[in-house]
Design an enzyme around this catalytic site. Structure first.
Site, PDB file in Angstrom:
ATOM      1  N   CYS A  91       0.856  -1.192   0.000  1.00  0.00           N
ATOM      2  CA  CYS A  91       0.000   0.000   0.000  1.00  0.00           C
ATOM      3  C   CYS A  91       0.888   1.236   0.000  1.00  0.00           C
ATOM      4  O   CYS A  91       1.483   1.591   1.019  1.00  0.00           O
ATOM      5  CB  CYS A  91      -0.931  -0.012   1.216  1.00  0.00           C
ATOM      6  SG  CYS A  91      -1.924   1.478   1.316  1.00  0.00           S
ATOM      7  N   ASP A 121      -6.336   3.250  -4.544  1.00  0.00           N
ATOM      8  CA  ASP A 121      -6.696   3.317  -3.125  1.00  0.00           C
ATOM      9  C   ASP A 121      -7.098   4.748  -2.796  1.00  0.00           C
ATOM     10  O   ASP A 121      -6.260   5.642  -2.839  1.00  0.00           O
ATOM     11  CB  ASP A 121      -5.475   2.885  -2.309  1.00  0.00           C
ATOM     12  CG  ASP A 121      -5.819   2.706  -0.849  1.00  0.00           C
ATOM     13  OD1 ASP A 121      -6.997   2.491  -0.549  1.00  0.00           O
ATOM     14  OD2 ASP A 121      -4.905   2.785  -0.015  1.00  0.00           O
ATOM     15  N   HIS A 122      -8.313   4.956  -2.504  1.00  0.00           N
ATOM     16  CA  HIS A 122      -8.861   6.282  -2.175  1.00  0.00           C
ATOM     17  C   HIS A 122      -8.817   7.209  -3.401  1.00  0.00           C
ATOM     18  O   HIS A 122      -8.170   6.909  -4.400  1.00  0.00           O
ATOM     19  CB  HIS A 122      -8.109   6.969  -1.035  1.00  0.00           C
ATOM     20  CG  HIS A 122      -8.062   6.157   0.223  1.00  0.00           C
ATOM     21  ND1 HIS A 122      -7.427   6.586   1.354  1.00  0.00           N
ATOM     22  CD2 HIS A 122      -8.586   4.943   0.529  1.00  0.00           C
ATOM     23  CE1 HIS A 122      -7.529   5.663   2.293  1.00  0.00           C
ATOM     24  NE2 HIS A 122      -8.233   4.653   1.811  1.00  0.00           N
ATOM     25  N   TYR A 140     -13.592   6.715  -0.635  1.00  0.00           N
ATOM     26  CA  TYR A 140     -14.051   5.725  -1.621  1.00  0.00           C
ATOM     27  C   TYR A 140     -15.192   6.234  -2.508  1.00  0.00           C
ATOM     28  O   TYR A 140     -16.049   5.469  -2.920  1.00  0.00           O
ATOM     29  CB  TYR A 140     -14.455   4.429  -0.907  1.00  0.00           C
ATOM     30  CG  TYR A 140     -13.248   3.707  -0.347  1.00  0.00           C
ATOM     31  CD1 TYR A 140     -12.513   2.844  -1.153  1.00  0.00           C
ATOM     32  CD2 TYR A 140     -12.811   3.923   0.954  1.00  0.00           C
ATOM     33  CE1 TYR A 140     -11.383   2.197  -0.666  1.00  0.00           C
ATOM     34  CE2 TYR A 140     -11.679   3.277   1.457  1.00  0.00           C
ATOM     35  CZ  TYR A 140     -10.983   2.413   0.642  1.00  0.00           C
ATOM     36  OH  TYR A 140      -9.860   1.779   1.114  1.00  0.00           O
TER      37      TYR A 140
HETATM   38  C1  DNO Z   1      -8.290   1.992   4.123  1.00  0.00           C
HETATM   39  C2  DNO Z   1      -7.886   0.626   3.839  1.00  0.00           C
HETATM   40  C3  DNO Z   1      -7.713  -0.209   5.095  1.00  0.00           C
HETATM   41  C4  DNO Z   1      -7.487  -1.648   4.713  1.00  0.00           C
HETATM   42  C5  DNO Z   1      -7.283  -2.577   5.869  1.00  0.00           C
HETATM   43  C6  DNO Z   1      -6.812  -3.918   5.411  1.00  0.00           C
HETATM   44  O1  DNO Z   1      -8.761   2.646   3.255  1.00  0.00           O
HETATM   45  O2  DNO Z   1      -6.780   0.575   3.035  1.00  0.00           O
HETATM   46  O3  DNO Z   1      -8.852  -0.094   5.859  1.00  0.00           O
HETATM   47  O4  DNO Z   1      -8.582  -2.122   4.005  1.00  0.00           O
HETATM   48  O5  DNO Z   1      -6.400  -2.080   6.791  1.00  0.00           O
HETATM   49  O6  DNO Z   1      -6.930  -4.856   6.414  1.00  0.00           O
END
Ligand code: DNO
Length: 393
Positions: free
Chosen positions: A276, A350-351, A367
């Protein structure tokens, strides 16, 4: 001609209550969905029946369930207290059931007490869009004056303490309530966190330092990854977000050394990571291209996102292609990795910023559809451009 391996484009979907429909997910160009059974309490078994129900829904829309995110780890497992063994057995059963349904990757995290933490969900960008933000002074206001954690003062510098005191006096009741709601936001569709619960959970870590938490993680990974290996499903631990200790709690999935530690200790084909970039990139000590190279075949899932930090380690979530992390260099590493491993790795944007029409809609923080779509489209173009420049496409 050699087969070309491109990133599998996936999209996080929070289930039937997600304001973004599966039909809309199709329109983003994603082929896979990342989802979880948020209605099942943490620690309880995901039955094949429940998994299949969700899977059918996803398939009916023309998509596939590519990654589970998250299969939550019960607090008893993280603290190795009470009936943690029983919870580990339940976890293994869920892993077996997920594998039996043909979903190849399971994401989880080992953050004590809370999942990701921010202090604002609508940090205004110069273009008017809204971003998620983490600010140490606000965290201290919450910790010291709202949560009232014992000895919370010890976790902050003098400077932050002074600023927090001033800010607390300045904030209205409404502002304080909204700060608390943001810090304890949790995961959409899951049980809401409240301060008393949080204090109680924090107590569970009273005697757990980083070394003890590491032991607990490795114990859990050893048990569960053996089962995952057996049924051919990959595990992907998500880094701490943000990647440093907060609330006086140890954090052990934040740095290259952290990854080295558990990947060496539990070294099998199932135990891997969710790379990530937004979480890891919030620490100036993490060099993401170096890490992508180093952990290569252990990367089972990728979250692509960017952050801009200041000197005090406050940060906001930047556009996917700007911010402190060199997204082009990271994507290039992933491209090379996929050709080397001869497989596609799933990624999700992601986001994203809340922008355009989404500003007036009720969205899940981080999201909303349009901001993520922008990120996904930019990354898709970036990937194609890099492939072309390498004469791979
Ligand atoms: C936030 C996400 C986290 C992720 C968890 C995985 O946006 O990236 O909440 O889903 O930490 O376990």
């Amino acid at each position: 001609m050699n087969t070309l391996y491109k990133m599998e484009q996936t999209w996080r979907w929070f289930g039937p209550k997600d304001p973004v429909s599966l039909q809309e997910v199709m329109q983003t160009g994603a082929t896979g969905v990342v989802t979880a059974l948020h209605h099942i309490p943490h620690g309880e078994v995901w039955t094949k029946n429940e998994i299949k129900k969700r899977q059918n829904e996803v398939q009916k829309a023309g998509l596939k369930w590519s990654v589970v995110e998250s299969l939550p780890v019960h607090e008893s497992i993280k603290t190795r207290t009470d009936n943690y063994k029983n919870y580990i057995e339940k976890y293994k059963t869920s892993v077996r059931n997920i594998a039996a349904c043909g979903i190849p990757v399971i994401t989880y995290n080992f953050m004590p007490v809370n999942d990701w933490t921010r202090t604002s969900l609508n940090y205004k960008m110069p273009d008017g869009s809204l971003a998620l933000y983490f600010n140490w002074v606000d965290l201290a206001v919450f910790d010291i004056y709202i949560l009232k954690r014992k000895n919370a003062d010890n976790s902050y510098s003098k400077n932050i303490l002074l600023n927090a005191e001033e800010r607390f006096k300045k904030y209205s009741k409404k502002e304080l309530k909204s700060l608390a709601d943001v810090v304890m936001f949790g995961i959409p569709g899951e049980k809401k966190i409240i301060t008393t619960d949080m204090l109680q959970k924090l107590q569970m870590y009273k005697h757990i330092d980083a070394a003890a938490l590491r032991d607990n993680l490795c114990y859990f990974q050893k048990e569960v990854s053996a089962v995952a290996e057996e049924c051919d499903v990959k595990l992907a631990i998500h880094p701490d977000d943000p990647p440093f200790p907060i609330f006086g709690l140890p954090r052990i999935v934040s740095t290259q050394d952290d990854f080295d530690f558990f990947l060496n200790r539990v070294n099998n084909s199932a135990n891997g990571i969710c790379f990530c970039t937004g979480s890891l990139g919030a620490s100036k000590n993490n060099n993401l291209t170096v890490m992508a190279k180093r952990f290569s075949e252990k990367i089972n899932f990728v979250h692509l996102r960017n952050v801009t930090k200041d000197n005090e380690e406050n940060f906001y979530e930047a556009d996917h292609l700007s911010g402190d992390n060199d997204m082009a260099a990271i994507v290039k590493e992933i491209i090379l990795l996929q050709q080397k491993l001869k497989k596609s790795i799933p990624f999700r944007p992601d986001h994203g910023h809340q922008m355009l029409d989404d500003i007036n809609k009720k969205t899940n923080p981080g999201y909303s559809a349009i901001g993520r779509l922008r990120g996904m489209a930019e990354i898709r173009g970036l990937e194609m451009g890099i492939l072309h420049s390498m004469n791979l496409f």
